[in-house]
Design an enzyme around this catalytic site. Structure first.
Site, mmCIF file in Angstrom:
data_model
loop_
_atom_site.group_PDB
_atom_site.id
_atom_site.type_symbol
_atom_site.label_atom_id
_atom_site.label_comp_id
_atom_site.label_asym_id
_atom_site.label_seq_id
_atom_site.Cartn_x
_atom_site.Cartn_y
_atom_site.Cartn_z
ATOM 1 N N CYS A 99 47.175 54.797 34.813
ATOM 2 C CA CYS A 99 46.668 54.507 36.276
ATOM 3 C C CYS A 99 45.267 54.776 35.932
ATOM 4 C CB CYS A 99 47.089 55.922 36.906
ATOM 5 S SG CYS A 99 46.542 56.148 38.617
ATOM 6 N N CYS B 268 35.366 56.674 46.287
ATOM 7 C CA CYS B 268 35.976 55.777 47.188
ATOM 8 C C CYS B 268 35.217 56.062 48.369
ATOM 9 C CB CYS B 268 37.506 56.041 47.209
ATOM 10 S SG CYS B 268 38.384 54.862 48.006
ATOM 11 N N CYS C 232 40.533 58.243 53.162
ATOM 12 C CA CYS C 232 41.779 58.397 53.907
ATOM 13 C C CYS C 232 41.764 60.081 53.823
ATOM 14 C CB CYS C 232 42.892 57.969 52.833
ATOM 15 S SG CYS C 232 42.795 56.276 52.839
ATOM 16 N N CYS D 188 43.546 62.053 50.981
ATOM 17 C CA CYS D 188 43.391 61.753 49.434
ATOM 18 C C CYS D 188 42.111 62.580 49.137
ATOM 19 C CB CYS D 188 43.181 60.340 49.190
ATOM 20 S SG CYS D 188 42.829 59.668 47.644
ATOM 21 N N GLU E 8 38.584 59.158 36.635
ATOM 22 C CA GLU E 8 39.587 59.741 36.047
ATOM 23 C C GLU E 8 40.732 58.711 35.684
ATOM 24 O OE1 GLU E 8 39.013 64.392 37.441
ATOM 25 O OE2 GLU E 8 40.611 62.997 38.275
ATOM 26 N N CYS F 207 49.174 61.753 42.209
ATOM 27 C CA CYS F 207 48.536 60.716 43.254
ATOM 28 C C CYS F 207 47.594 61.525 44.139
ATOM 29 C CB CYS F 207 49.493 60.022 43.998
ATOM 30 S SG CYS F 207 51.092 58.980 43.451
HETATM 31 N N1 SAH Z 1 43.136 52.804 47.033
HETATM 32 C C1 SAH Z 1 44.263 52.332 46.692
HETATM 33 C C2 SAH Z 1 44.748 52.979 45.342
HETATM 34 C C3 SAH Z 1 44.503 54.392 44.870
HETATM 35 S S1 SAH Z 1 45.694 55.482 45.738
HETATM 36 C C4 SAH Z 1 45.321 52.724 47.722
HETATM 37 O O1 SAH Z 1 45.018 53.402 48.720
HETATM 38 O O2 SAH Z 1 46.328 52.231 47.483
HETATM 39 C C5 SAH Z 1 47.221 55.513 44.900
HETATM 40 C C6 SAH Z 1 48.280 55.915 45.707
HETATM 41 O O3 SAH Z 1 48.126 57.328 45.924
HETATM 42 C C7 SAH Z 1 48.349 55.522 47.244
HETATM 43 O O4 SAH Z 1 49.370 54.928 47.812
HETATM 44 C C8 SAH Z 1 47.546 56.494 47.864
HETATM 45 O O5 SAH Z 1 47.718 56.516 49.344
HETATM 46 C C9 SAH Z 1 48.446 57.549 47.069
HETATM 47 N N2 SAH Z 1 47.662 59.010 47.606
HETATM 48 C C10 SAH Z 1 46.544 59.324 47.915
HETATM 49 N N3 SAH Z 1 46.559 60.674 48.374
HETATM 50 C C11 SAH Z 1 47.531 61.360 47.976
HETATM 51 C C12 SAH Z 1 48.251 62.486 48.006
HETATM 52 N N4 SAH Z 1 47.225 63.646 48.270
HETATM 53 N N5 SAH Z 1 49.280 62.629 47.687
HETATM 54 C C13 SAH Z 1 50.087 61.661 47.492
HETATM 55 N N6 SAH Z 1 49.854 60.474 47.352
HETATM 56 C C14 SAH Z 1 48.474 60.163 47.590
#
Ligand code: SAH
Length: 363
Positions: free
Chosen positions: A120, A127, A131, A134, A106, A352
């Site tokens: 984006c 991934c 985390c 996420c 996406e 995000c």
């Molecule tokens: N893997 C990379 C880039 C992808 S995520 C990273 O971790 O930076 C892009 C951003 O969205 C990151 O800062 C991530 O922590 C944030 N993010 C992930 N899940 C989220 C959520 N459920 N709500 C808000 N931000 C989130």
């Protein structure tokens, strides 16, 4: 083609195509390839400009003559198509990109001021970082994208944005995947996107966001002299909290991250971007924010507060607006520069951390 003969039938399996993807070749790599196939590097700039500056298929690049067929034989031209799109009320558009092998990722187009749009972009199918906050992390990793597949997403976005009279201005590697877990493809894609014969994005208009793969942060700093914007997804002030939400934090602690950030070259007025997903009751307490303020001391950075965007099955709740602004006030009280990134694209699960291809299998 590899074939296996049996008594009853011949099974023919396509051999994997090991030719390089034309769109993923940086200009020096394209020069080397053109030399190797006898076309000659003197044509590299024109080919590169045709492919990336004008986004032409190889055969449509003017004056290549018989060279076009030679180059086509020596390379793959993987196609990336926009399979579907969904527009949110706030103008954000979520795109599903389909790769040549059927894998899907996406991307999100985010309108900014004055007809400028941010893309984006995804770097991996799924991934591996897992985390806990996420949605992409729940998918696991299918594979990394090739540089050409990353660049092709940008090409598709440029066309789409131009069709509505706007301009694609910024690229953020904040879609699916961890760009520094898959560094060579990310590096080559950034090099291609910056090339002045190509899409010619300014370094400061490209942001690579990482959960903190320290050795690759250092490599990225060396490769781009700190010119390409780095964003670090920190999300905590203490190791205990960070480890509870980010598995990779067990490998690289807050001190190692801070050293990598302090060593990161920052030309001119450049700052590091620190991402901080606000998880109420988890990382918004006084002690946590104290530790965050201490961690950022003497580091030219901007803390971006991102309200947690919930997804089905998420083990956290979204903060209220008041809870987010309270963290902002805590940071202000400690003189930590920050901004709040209110969510966009929530209506289409394009905000995000919500990119997980609902109802669509990423094969
Ligand atoms: N893997 C990379 C880039 C992808 S995520 C990273 O971790 O930076 C892009 C951003 O969205 C990151 O800062 C991530 O922590 C944030 N993010 C992930 N899940 C989220 C959520 N459920 N709500 C808000 N931000 C989130």
């Amino acid at each position: 083609m590899a074939s296996t003969k049996t008594d009853l039938l011949t099974v023919v399996e396509p051999a994997p195509d090991r030719r390089p993807d034309l769109l993923g070749l940086t200009r020096p790599n394209l020069e080397a390839l053109l030399d190797r196939v006898g076309v000659g590097r003197k044509h590299a700039k024109r080919v590169f400009r045709g492919l990336h500056g004008r986004r032409l298929p190889l055969h449509a690049i003017p004056d290549l003559g018989r060279h076009a067929a030679v180059i086509a034989d020596a390379t793959r031209q993987a196609s990336v198509t926009v399979e579907s799109s969904q527009r949110s009320d706030d103008g954000t558009e979520k795109l599903v990109f389909r790769m040549a092998d059927g894998a899907r990722v996406e991307g999100v187009l985010i309108p900014m001021r004055a007809g400028r749009v941010t893309l984006c972009v995804s770097s991996q199918v799924g991934c591996a970082m897992a985390c806990r906050f996420c949605a992409t992390g729940t998918m696991g990793l299918s594979r990394g994208l090739e540089a050409g597949e990353i660049v092709a997403q940008v090409h598709a976005a440029i066309e789409r944005v131009a069709a509505s009279g706007d301009q694609l201005r910024n690229i953020v590697f904040m879609g699916m995947g961890e760009p520094l877990h898959h560094y060579p493809a990310t590096r080559d894609a950034v090099r291609i996107l910056r090339d002045d014969a190509g899409p010619c994005f300014k370094a400061r208009h490209i942001t690579v966001s990482t959960v903190g793969v320290v050795p690759k942060m250092r490599q990225f700093a060396r490769d781009f002299d700190g010119r390409v914007q780095l964003a670090l997804s920190l999300h905590a002030g203490t190791d205990a909290t960070r480890q509870a939400i980010i598995p990779l934090a067990a490998r690289y602690d807050m001190a190692a991250l801070r050293r990598a950030c302090l060593d990161h070259p920052l030309p001119g007025t450049r700052k590091l971007m620190i991402e901080y997903v606000v998880l109420p009751g988890v990382n918004d307490g006084e002690a946590e924010i104290d530790a965050l303020a201490e961690w950022t001391r003497d580091l030219p950075c901007l803390v971006n507060l991102i309200p947690f965007n919930p997804f089905v099955g998420a083990p956290f709740r979204a903060p209220t607006a008041a809870e987010v602004t309270r963290v902002g006030a805590q940071l202000r009280g400690r003189r930590v520069p920050h901004s709040i990134r209110w969510p966009r694209g929530r209506g289409v699960a394009g905000a995000c951390g919500q990119l997980a291809l609902e109802g669509v299998a990423a094969n």
